[in-house]
Design an enzyme around this catalytic site. Structure first.
Site, PDB file in Angstrom:
ATOM      1  CE  LYS A  29      -2.577   1.180   3.678  1.00  0.00           C
ATOM      2  NZ  LYS A  29      -3.754   1.329   4.572  1.00  0.00           N
ATOM      3  CB  SER A  49      -2.439   2.374 -16.474  1.00  0.00           C
ATOM      4  OG  SER A  49      -1.709   3.413 -17.103  1.00  0.00           O
ATOM      5  CE1 TYR A  91      -1.535  -0.630 -17.780  1.00  0.00           C
ATOM      6  CE2 TYR A  91      -3.930  -0.822 -17.862  1.00  0.00           C
ATOM      7  CZ  TYR A  91      -2.735  -0.414 -18.434  1.00  0.00           C
ATOM      8  OH  TYR A  91      -2.742   0.224 -19.642  1.00  0.00           O
ATOM      9  N   GLY A 112      -6.466   7.824 -18.689  1.00  0.00           N
ATOM     10  CA  GLY A 112      -7.662   7.304 -19.313  1.00  0.00           C
ATOM     11  C   GLY A 112      -8.905   7.631 -18.514  1.00  0.00           C
TER      12      GLY A 112
END
Length: 128
Positions: free
Chosen positions: A9, A25, A58, A73
């Site tokens: 994390k 991503s 990702y 995106g």
């Protein structure tokens, strides 16, 4: 039986950019990815502390030492530069592996530099 456990994390990362026209991503400073063991192209969950959005994407390795946290995106619509996000990676493990697992947690400062490394989830603070 396999259990899905939090393995890594990046806590309180500050979004530096949001690029709607990129293919998708999250671009993350490669030094940060390595510090917690997240690989390029690994699936991660993003939690936006500013608006409550939770989504998956990702990773793409960004320039080392740059502090870049850029949502690309469609995900760029869920953040604004300056938002505080948590980037979480999970892995499947057996129950035995899970009992002994110590996740890598990096607490970041406002410049996306590691302020503190933990090998566990911090204790919850109860306000009465």
């Amino acid at each position: 039986m396999l259990k899905m456990m939090m393995t890594s994390k990046l806590h309180r990362a500050t979004v530096t950019q949001a690029d709607l026209n990129y293919v998708g991503s999250i671009t993350v400073d490669e030094d940060l990815l390595e510090a917690v063991g997240i690989l390029p192209n690994e699936k991660v969950q993003i939690v936006n502390n500013n608006n409550g959005a939770r989504f998956e994407t990702y990773t793409i390795a960004g320039e080392r030492g740059s502090g870049v946290i850029c949502l690309n995106g469609a995900a760029a619509r869920l953040v604004q530069p300056g938002d505080i996000v948590i980037i979480i990676a999970y892995s499947y493990m057996t129950a035995e592996e899970a009992l002994n697992h110590k996740p890598a947690v990096a607490i970041l400062n406002e410049h996306n530099q590691i302020k503190q490394m933990l090998q566990h989830e911090p204790e919850a603070t109860v306000i009465v």
